[in-house]
Design a protein around this motif. Structure first.
Motif, PDB file in Angstrom:
ATOM      1  N   VAL A 152      53.868  29.011  33.762  1.00 46.93           N
ATOM      2  CA  VAL A 152      53.907  30.417  33.729  1.00 46.93           C
ATOM      3  C   VAL A 152      54.330  31.112  35.130  1.00 46.93           C
ATOM      4  O   VAL A 152      53.469  30.858  35.950  1.00 46.93           O
ATOM      5  CB  VAL A 152      52.785  31.050  32.900  1.00 46.93           C
ATOM      6  N   GLN A 153      55.421  31.711  35.018  1.00 47.78           N
ATOM      7  CA  GLN A 153      55.419  32.634  36.113  1.00 47.78           C
ATOM      8  C   GLN A 153      55.662  34.202  35.675  1.00 47.78           C
ATOM      9  O   GLN A 153      56.346  34.347  34.731  1.00 47.78           O
ATOM     10  CB  GLN A 153      56.774  32.446  36.891  1.00 47.78           C
ATOM     11  N   VAL A 154      54.909  35.024  36.148  1.00 45.30           N
ATOM     12  CA  VAL A 154      54.643  36.409  35.519  1.00 45.30           C
ATOM     13  C   VAL A 154      55.450  37.495  36.512  1.00 45.30           C
ATOM     14  O   VAL A 154      55.516  37.480  37.826  1.00 45.30           O
ATOM     15  CB  VAL A 154      53.189  36.855  35.577  1.00 45.30           C
ATOM     16  N   VAL A 155      55.923  38.275  35.838  1.00 52.03           N
ATOM     17  CA  VAL A 155      56.632  39.413  36.483  1.00 52.03           C
ATOM     18  C   VAL A 155      55.771  40.734  36.075  1.00 52.03           C
ATOM     19  O   VAL A 155      55.509  40.959  34.824  1.00 52.03           O
ATOM     20  CB  VAL A 155      58.154  39.832  35.879  1.00 52.03           C
ATOM     21  N   THR A 156      55.457  41.572  36.939  1.00 54.24           N
ATOM     22  CA  THR A 156      54.727  42.708  36.832  1.00 54.24           C
ATOM     23  C   THR A 156      55.189  43.820  37.885  1.00 54.24           C
ATOM     24  O   THR A 156      55.685  43.441  38.880  1.00 54.24           O
ATOM     25  CB  THR A 156      53.215  42.636  36.632  1.00 54.24           C
ATOM     26  N   ALA A 157      54.896  45.064  37.525  1.00 53.45           N
ATOM     27  CA  ALA A 157      55.212  46.128  38.527  1.00 53.45           C
ATOM     28  C   ALA A 157      53.975  46.164  39.632  1.00 53.45           C
ATOM     29  O   ALA A 157      52.962  45.531  39.268  1.00 53.45           O
ATOM     30  CB  ALA A 157      55.126  47.585  37.925  1.00 53.45           C
ATOM     31  N   ASP A 158      54.268  46.581  40.744  1.00 53.64           N
ATOM     32  CA  ASP A 158      53.272  46.743  41.985  1.00 53.64           C
ATOM     33  C   ASP A 158      52.584  47.919  41.787  1.00 53.64           C
ATOM     34  O   ASP A 158      53.053  49.175  41.884  1.00 53.64           O
ATOM     35  CB  ASP A 158      54.211  46.491  43.202  1.00 53.64           C
ATOM     36  N   PRO A 159      51.278  47.837  41.888  1.00 49.92           N
ATOM     37  CA  PRO A 159      50.259  48.890  42.161  1.00 49.92           C
ATOM     38  C   PRO A 159      50.764  50.024  43.160  1.00 49.92           C
ATOM     39  O   PRO A 159      50.247  51.314  43.158  1.00 49.92           O
ATOM     40  CB  PRO A 159      48.925  48.514  41.888  1.00 49.92           C
ATOM     41  N   ALA A 160      51.273  49.403  44.360  1.00 51.59           N
ATOM     42  CA  ALA A 160      51.467  50.429  45.549  1.00 51.59           C
ATOM     43  C   ALA A 160      52.552  51.529  45.160  1.00 51.59           C
ATOM     44  O   ALA A 160      52.615  52.633  45.494  1.00 51.59           O
ATOM     45  CB  ALA A 160      52.351  49.540  46.432  1.00 51.59           C
ATOM     46  N   ASP A 316      35.965  52.441  29.085  1.00 52.99           N
ATOM     47  CA  ASP A 316      35.892  50.730  29.485  1.00 52.99           C
ATOM     48  C   ASP A 316      35.710  50.863  31.304  1.00 52.99           C
ATOM     49  O   ASP A 316      35.412  49.863  31.723  1.00 52.99           O
ATOM     50  CB  ASP A 316      36.738  49.753  28.811  1.00 52.99           C
ATOM     51  N   PHE A 317      36.286  51.815  31.625  1.00 50.51           N
ATOM     52  CA  PHE A 317      36.411  51.840  33.011  1.00 50.51           C
ATOM     53  C   PHE A 317      35.674  53.202  33.904  1.00 50.51           C
ATOM     54  O   PHE A 317      35.734  53.099  35.108  1.00 50.51           O
ATOM     55  CB  PHE A 317      37.837  51.685  33.529  1.00 50.51           C
ATOM     56  N   GLY A 318      35.217  53.981  32.982  1.00 52.05           N
ATOM     57  CA  GLY A 318      34.659  55.029  33.535  1.00 52.05           C
ATOM     58  C   GLY A 318      35.360  56.281  34.101  1.00 52.05           C
ATOM     59  O   GLY A 318      34.925  57.138  34.755  1.00 52.05           O
ATOM     60  N   GLY A 319      36.672  56.466  33.673  1.00 51.51           N
ATOM     61  CA  GLY A 319      37.487  57.426  33.972  1.00 51.51           C
ATOM     62  C   GLY A 319      38.402  57.043  35.117  1.00 51.51           C
ATOM     63  O   GLY A 319      38.126  55.932  36.219  1.00 51.51           O
ATOM     64  N   TRP A 320      39.466  57.785  35.542  1.00 56.63           N
ATOM     65  CA  TRP A 320      40.278  57.418  36.472  1.00 56.63           C
ATOM     66  C   TRP A 320      39.738  57.555  38.011  1.00 56.63           C
ATOM     67  O   TRP A 320      40.121  56.908  38.740  1.00 56.63           O
ATOM     68  CB  TRP A 320      41.596  58.198  36.361  1.00 56.63           C
ATOM     69  N   SER A 321      39.071  58.664  38.110  1.00 58.22           N
ATOM     70  CA  SER A 321      38.504  58.809  39.574  1.00 58.22           C
ATOM     71  C   SER A 321      37.502  57.490  39.874  1.00 58.22           C
ATOM     72  O   SER A 321      37.669  56.938  40.944  1.00 58.22           O
ATOM     73  CB  SER A 321      37.389  59.939  39.373  1.00 58.22           C
ATOM     74  N   ALA A 322      36.721  57.067  38.923  1.00 59.11           N
ATOM     75  CA  ALA A 322      35.950  55.994  39.294  1.00 59.11           C
ATOM     76  C   ALA A 322      36.918  54.852  39.231  1.00 59.11           C
ATOM     77  O   ALA A 322      36.576  53.646  40.163  1.00 59.11           O
ATOM     78  CB  ALA A 322      34.810  55.557  38.431  1.00 59.11           C
ATOM     79  N   THR A 323      37.785  54.523  38.481  1.00 61.94           N
ATOM     80  CA  THR A 323      38.604  53.363  38.393  1.00 61.94           C
ATOM     81  C   THR A 323      39.632  53.306  39.801  1.00 61.94           C
ATOM     82  O   THR A 323      39.495  52.052  40.260  1.00 61.94           O
ATOM     83  CB  THR A 323      39.625  53.267  37.264  1.00 61.94           C
ATOM     84  N   ASN A 324      39.985  54.211  40.412  1.00 64.21           N
ATOM     85  CA  ASN A 324      40.881  54.370  41.530  1.00 64.21           C
ATOM     86  C   ASN A 324      40.153  53.821  42.710  1.00 64.21           C
ATOM     87  O   ASN A 324      40.317  53.231  43.641  1.00 64.21           O
ATOM     88  CB  ASN A 324      41.642  55.645  41.505  1.00 64.21           C
ATOM     89  N   GLU A 325      38.682  54.535  42.580  1.00 66.84           N
ATOM     90  CA  GLU A 325      37.938  54.177  43.755  1.00 66.84           C
ATOM     91  C   GLU A 325      37.421  52.645  43.899  1.00 66.84           C
ATOM     92  O   GLU A 325      37.502  52.044  44.914  1.00 66.84           O
ATOM     93  CB  GLU A 325      36.624  54.989  43.799  1.00 66.84           C
ATOM     94  N   TRP A 327      39.212  50.258  42.452  1.00 67.45           N
ATOM     95  CA  TRP A 327      40.562  49.156  42.279  1.00 67.45           C
ATOM     96  C   TRP A 327      41.563  49.508  43.383  1.00 67.45           C
ATOM     97  O   TRP A 327      42.163  48.569  43.679  1.00 67.45           O
ATOM     98  CB  TRP A 327      40.820  49.159  40.912  1.00 67.45           C
ATOM     99  N   PHE A 328      41.820  50.625  43.362  1.00 69.49           N
ATOM    100  CA  PHE A 328      43.198  51.056  44.052  1.00 69.49           C
ATOM    101  C   PHE A 328      43.199  51.717  45.305  1.00 69.49           C
ATOM    102  O   PHE A 328      44.171  52.254  45.909  1.00 69.49           O
ATOM    103  CB  PHE A 328      44.112  51.616  42.943  1.00 69.49           C
ATOM    104  N   ASP A 329      41.968  52.452  45.784  1.00 71.23           N
ATOM    105  CA  ASP A 329      41.911  53.067  47.051  1.00 71.23           C
ATOM    106  C   ASP A 329      42.155  51.913  48.055  1.00 71.23           C
ATOM    107  O   ASP A 329      42.202  50.946  47.883  1.00 71.23           O
ATOM    108  CB  ASP A 329      40.615  53.573  47.246  1.00 71.23           C
ATOM    109  N   GLU A 330      42.582  52.444  49.267  1.00 68.07           N
ATOM    110  CA  GLU A 330      42.743  51.469  50.138  1.00 68.07           C
ATOM    111  C   GLU A 330      41.508  50.686  50.458  1.00 68.07           C
ATOM    112  O   GLU A 330      40.602  51.071  51.045  1.00 68.07           O
ATOM    113  CB  GLU A 330      43.039  52.403  51.619  1.00 68.07           C
ATOM    114  N   TYR A 334      41.494  45.779  44.066  1.00 65.35           N
ATOM    115  CA  TYR A 334      42.885  45.286  44.103  1.00 65.35           C
ATOM    116  C   TYR A 334      43.424  44.569  45.358  1.00 65.35           C
ATOM    117  O   TYR A 334      43.865  43.251  45.348  1.00 65.35           O
ATOM    118  CB  TYR A 334      43.863  46.274  43.754  1.00 65.35           C
ATOM    119  N   GLU A 335      43.222  45.061  46.576  1.00 66.59           N
ATOM    120  CA  GLU A 335      43.709  44.465  47.783  1.00 66.59           C
ATOM    121  C   GLU A 335      42.736  43.147  48.102  1.00 66.59           C
ATOM    122  O   GLU A 335      43.371  42.253  48.637  1.00 66.59           O
ATOM    123  CB  GLU A 335      43.352  45.590  48.941  1.00 66.59           C
ATOM    124  N   GLN A 336      41.765  43.355  47.741  1.00 66.56           N
ATOM    125  CA  GLN A 336      40.729  42.358  48.212  1.00 66.56           C
ATOM    126  C   GLN A 336      41.309  41.259  47.095  1.00 66.56           C
ATOM    127  O   GLN A 336      41.050  39.962  47.904  1.00 66.56           O
ATOM    128  CB  GLN A 336      39.243  42.734  47.742  1.00 66.56           C
TER     129      GLN A 336
END
Length: 340
Positions: A152-160, A316-325, A327-330, A334-336
């Motif tokens: 399997v080779q996956v295609v997805t968009a980039d969170p950046a 399931d993720f505690g809202g976007w503020s908690a999720t971004n902190e 998963w997706f903040d610098e 996600y980066e890890q």
């Protein structure tokens, strides 16, 4: 947010009759719309809902509030579009993938801070994360666990750049937790999944194009994007996993918007507006009862199956503020995981 029902009835979804102008024009007042040209309405959005917004606007033009209006639309990766509005791109209404892309405009004093106080909490369209595969599903893909197979080779968009990518990644991770895995085990799965990504696209639409060009054999996408692709004549299959994530896309009007903007937003959330979303493969939002058959769905008469585990950002993720902190903040998770 619970999903309204879609009753069964035979109805062939129509195509948009006209092609609407696409522009990303700068303006003296950042984010401002209307101005001297009260007959032009500017929508800035993420790539995926363009066809649905065009169809809704055609219907809106038939109302007294929309009569005589002309549409200019700019579509691309959600985060890029949000930053463009902050930097001066002309907009009356924005339709983004993520709450945070509207919050950026609130912080820039371009959108009112109570934009999400209505009955749908600012959400104008919804979908779920699905797996798109080649016609006939030759690899026998059934769910998230198959994405780490050797073939399997996956295609997805980039969170950046893409909001779609964040939904995709959280859907895959949340499915592992829903299956009983620990956070550490779910993170290990994500590392494996990332190793199988052959293409990180700039937006959800670019990911679809990469898949069509043979740059992978499984695409993580929105259900509505998969349905629209089939409506446009491409032959692909898609799987709604047993555990997946409810995708909720926000829309908001700008403070300095065309006077018709509130009427437009009200129309978008009306039964007529949501019907056009449904015809393009989106799941409806709000207190509406849509009665159409959806061309391109796996079962056009029952187009939106309820997954066994329908995850949400709030529950399931505690809202976007908690999720971004988390998963997706610098330097966040996600980066890890990408670096492992």
């Amino acid at each position: 947010m619970p999903l309204p029902s879609v009753r069964r009835r035979t109805f062939l979804a129509g195509s948009v009759a006209t092609t609407l102008a696409v522009t990303l024009a700068g303006c003296a007042s950042a984010g401002g719309g209307g101005g001297d040209d009260d007959n032009r309405f500017f929508i800035v959005g993420f790539a995926v809902p363009e066809a649905a917004n065009d169809a809704i606007f055609e219907k809106f033009q038939e109302t007294p509030e929309g009569e005589g209006l002309e549409l200019s639309g700019s579509y691309g990766a959600s985060g890029d579009q949000s930053r463009a509005v902050v930097n001066g791109a002309q907009a009356d209404y924005v339709h983004f993938s993520l709450e945070g892309d509207v919050t950026r405009l609130v912080d820039a004093d371009l959108v009112a801070d109570d934009w999400n106080s209505g009955p749908t909490q600012g959400i104008v369209s919804s979908s779920v994360a699905v797996l798109v595969v080649e016609e006939g599903n030759p690899l026998g893909i059934t769910g998230w666990d198959d994405l780490t197979r050797d073939d399997v080779q996956v295609v997805t968009a980039d969170p950046a750049s893409s909001g779609a990518a964040r939904w995709n990644i959280l859907a895959a991770y949340g499915a592992q937790i829903a299956a009983g895995k620990s956070e550490a085990e779910a993170e290990d799965y994500m590392v494996e999944l990332f190793d199988h990504v052959s293409t990180w696209a700039g937006s959800g639409r670019e990911a679809t194009e990469a898949f069509e060009n043979g740059l992978g054999n499984v695409l993580i996408s929105y259900e509505n994007e998969a349905i629209l692709t089939r409506q446009q004549g491409r032959s692909y299959d898609y799987i709604v996993p047993d555990s997946t994530l409810l995708i909720e896309n926000p829309g908001a009007i700008l403070k300095d918007a065309n006077p018709a903007a509130q009427d437009w937003l009200d129309f978008v959330l009306s039964e007529e507006g949501q019907t056009e979303f449904v015809r393009k493969g989106f799941r409806p939002v709000g207190d509406v009862d849509i009665d159409v058959e959806v061309e391109g769905a796996n079962d056009p008469s029952d187009p939106f199956p309820t997954p066994t585990n329908l995850l949400t950002i709030a529950d399931d993720f505690g809202g976007w503020s908690a999720t971004n902190e988390k998963w997706f903040d610098e330097g966040a998770l996600y980066e890890q995981l990408r670096a492992r």
